[in-house]
Design a protein around this motif. Sequence first.
Motif, mmCIF file in Angstrom:
data_model
loop_
_atom_site.group_PDB
_atom_site.id
_atom_site.type_symbol
_atom_site.label_atom_id
_atom_site.label_comp_id
_atom_site.label_asym_id
_atom_site.label_seq_id
_atom_site.Cartn_x
_atom_site.Cartn_y
_atom_site.Cartn_z
ATOM 1 N N GLY A 1 0.824 -1.201 0.000
ATOM 2 C CA GLY A 1 0.000 0.000 0.000
ATOM 3 C C GLY A 1 0.863 1.258 0.000
ATOM 4 O O GLY A 1 2.098 1.173 -0.046
ATOM 5 N N PRO A 2 0.239 2.423 0.067
ATOM 6 C CA PRO A 2 0.985 3.688 0.008
ATOM 7 C C PRO A 2 2.080 3.822 1.072
ATOM 8 O O PRO A 2 3.101 4.456 0.832
ATOM 9 N N SER A 3 1.895 3.219 2.243
ATOM 10 C CA SER A 3 2.898 3.358 3.306
ATOM 11 C C SER A 3 4.207 2.635 2.984
ATOM 12 O O SER A 3 5.202 2.819 3.679
ATOM 13 N N HIS A 4 4.225 1.832 1.932
ATOM 14 C CA HIS A 4 5.442 1.120 1.516
ATOM 15 C C HIS A 4 6.312 1.964 0.581
ATOM 16 O O HIS A 4 7.369 1.514 0.149
ATOM 17 N N PHE A 5 5.865 3.166 0.277
ATOM 18 C CA PHE A 5 6.566 4.009 -0.691
ATOM 19 C C PHE A 5 6.858 5.382 -0.102
ATOM 20 O O PHE A 5 6.095 5.897 0.707
ATOM 21 N N LEU A 6 7.961 5.965 -0.548
ATOM 22 C CA LEU A 6 8.331 7.310 -0.114
ATOM 23 C C LEU A 6 7.526 8.340 -0.888
ATOM 24 O O LEU A 6 6.872 9.186 -0.323
ATOM 25 N N ALA A 7 7.612 8.273 -2.194
ATOM 26 C CA ALA A 7 6.935 9.233 -3.066
ATOM 27 C C ALA A 7 7.210 8.834 -4.503
ATOM 28 O O ALA A 7 7.979 7.908 -4.771
ATOM 29 N N LYS A 8 6.606 9.582 -5.401
ATOM 30 C CA LYS A 8 6.951 9.390 -6.812
ATOM 31 C C LYS A 8 8.347 9.941 -7.041
ATOM 32 O O LYS A 8 8.801 10.825 -6.313
ATOM 33 N N LYS A 9 9.030 9.425 -8.052
ATOM 34 C CA LYS A 9 10.377 9.920 -8.356
ATOM 35 C C LYS A 9 10.353 11.403 -8.707
ATOM 36 O O LYS A 9 11.279 12.131 -8.427
ATOM 37 N N SER A 10 9.281 11.823 -9.370
ATOM 38 C CA SER A 10 9.076 13.238 -9.664
ATOM 39 C C SER A 10 7.572 13.447 -9.824
ATOM 40 O O SER A 10 6.836 12.485 -10.049
ATOM 41 N N PRO A 11 7.076 14.672 -9.702
ATOM 42 C CA PRO A 11 5.632 14.903 -9.811
ATOM 43 C C PRO A 11 5.033 14.385 -11.121
ATOM 44 O O PRO A 11 3.905 13.922 -11.137
ATOM 45 N N ALA A 12 5.794 14.435 -12.198
ATOM 46 C CA ALA A 12 5.278 13.982 -13.494
ATOM 47 C C ALA A 12 5.445 12.478 -13.687
ATOM 48 O O ALA A 12 4.876 11.896 -14.593
ATOM 49 N N SER A 13 6.206 11.850 -12.833
ATOM 50 C CA SER A 13 6.520 10.432 -12.978
ATOM 51 C C SER A 13 5.405 9.553 -12.439
ATOM 52 O O SER A 13 4.682 9.919 -11.525
ATOM 53 N N GLU A 14 5.275 8.385 -13.007
ATOM 54 C CA GLU A 14 4.349 7.374 -12.504
ATOM 55 C C GLU A 14 5.106 6.323 -11.688
ATOM 56 O O GLU A 14 4.547 5.340 -11.274
ATOM 57 N N THR A 15 6.393 6.549 -11.461
ATOM 58 C CA THR A 15 7.226 5.583 -10.758
ATOM 59 C C THR A 15 7.363 5.979 -9.293
ATOM 60 O O THR A 15 7.802 7.082 -8.974
ATOM 61 N N TYR A 16 6.992 5.068 -8.412
ATOM 62 C CA TYR A 16 7.111 5.288 -6.974
ATOM 63 C C TYR A 16 8.420 4.670 -6.481
ATOM 64 O O TYR A 16 8.943 3.740 -7.082
ATOM 65 N N VAL A 17 8.914 5.157 -5.347
ATOM 66 C CA VAL A 17 10.143 4.666 -4.755
ATOM 67 C C VAL A 17 9.791 3.921 -3.461
ATOM 68 O O VAL A 17 9.162 4.492 -2.571
ATOM 69 N N GLU A 18 10.187 2.642 -3.381
ATOM 70 C CA GLU A 18 9.943 1.872 -2.161
ATOM 71 C C GLU A 18 10.720 2.473 -0.997
ATOM 72 O O GLU A 18 11.841 2.949 -1.173
ATOM 73 N N ASN A 19 10.139 2.399 0.189
ATOM 74 C CA ASN A 19 10.864 2.896 1.360
ATOM 75 C C ASN A 19 11.876 1.851 1.846
ATOM 76 O O ASN A 19 11.875 0.701 1.401
ATOM 77 N N GLY A 20 12.744 2.266 2.752
ATOM 78 C CA GLY A 20 13.814 1.394 3.236
ATOM 79 C C GLY A 20 13.312 0.152 3.942
ATOM 80 O O GLY A 20 13.869 -0.934 3.780
ATOM 81 N N ALA A 21 12.260 0.290 4.735
ATOM 82 C CA ALA A 21 11.730 -0.857 5.475
ATOM 83 C C ALA A 21 11.215 -1.934 4.524
ATOM 84 O O ALA A 21 11.438 -3.135 4.746
ATOM 85 N N THR A 22 10.550 -1.534 3.452
ATOM 86 C CA THR A 22 10.032 -2.492 2.474
ATOM 87 C C THR A 22 11.182 -3.184 1.751
ATOM 88 O O THR A 22 11.171 -4.409 1.579
ATOM 89 N N ARG A 23 12.174 -2.418 1.343
ATOM 90 C CA ARG A 23 13.340 -3.015 0.670
ATOM 91 C C ARG A 23 14.089 -3.962 1.597
ATOM 92 O O ARG A 23 14.553 -5.024 1.185
ATOM 93 N N PHE A 24 14.214 -3.570 2.857
ATOM 94 C CA PHE A 24 14.914 -4.381 3.847
ATOM 95 C C PHE A 24 14.207 -5.724 4.033
ATOM 96 O O PHE A 24 14.821 -6.789 3.975
ATOM 97 N N LYS A 25 12.898 -5.689 4.237
ATOM 98 C CA LYS A 25 12.139 -6.931 4.423
ATOM 99 C C LYS A 25 12.237 -7.813 3.184
ATOM 100 O O LYS A 25 12.428 -9.025 3.292
ATOM 101 N N SER A 26 12.139 -7.213 2.003
ATOM 102 C CA SER A 26 12.252 -7.986 0.756
ATOM 103 C C SER A 26 13.611 -8.668 0.659
ATOM 104 O O SER A 26 13.709 -9.833 0.264
#
Length: 182
Positions: free
Chosen positions: A133-158
């Motif tokens: 869900g949204p809490s797994h992501f920091l934000a979009k790479k840029s306002p125009a981008s459709e690409t979200y960036v995973e947060n550290g906790a999600t990457r760590f668990k993965s």
Amino acid sequence: QPRLGEFKSQGLANMAWAFACVDWKDAQLFVALADALAERMDTMSDKELSQLYLVLLHFRLEWPERGCPLSGCHQRLQSAYQSEGPTPSRLQRGVAAALDRLGWTHVFEHVTAEGLSLDMAQPSTKRAVEVDGPSHFLAKKSPASETYVENGATRFKSRLLRRLGWDVVHVPFFDWDRLRTP
């Protein structure tokens, strides 16, 4: 190392967890942090102990031949980590229902032997689905981008799950929303 005593336990726990999140490769640093933290275990909150459990898992997977000063507290740390318990979202339940309709038999909210919770899993094959869900992501790479960036906790668990031999497919909320939109 002598200066570690100047930090509060929360600061040390945050530091150890952050270094583990970014996959820091310095065993000496983790041993020094773990030594400083092991002395303060009785004064630490469940949140701090929970962070240390993940640090201990990281240490054991990264340096299996080395002993970690936190190893003697394994059960206590794991109990703190698991005390939060899962809180399945409506999104997660929707993905699980879709997988049921497709015939993908799974355990909902499976907990691994190491105590990590998986949204949906087939333990016998070590395959799993994590709904992000949204809490797994920091934000979009840029306002125009459709690409979200995973947060550290999600990457760590993965990363921990991969090192434990799990094959995990992630279903991000924005992809699921697109599938549901006509």
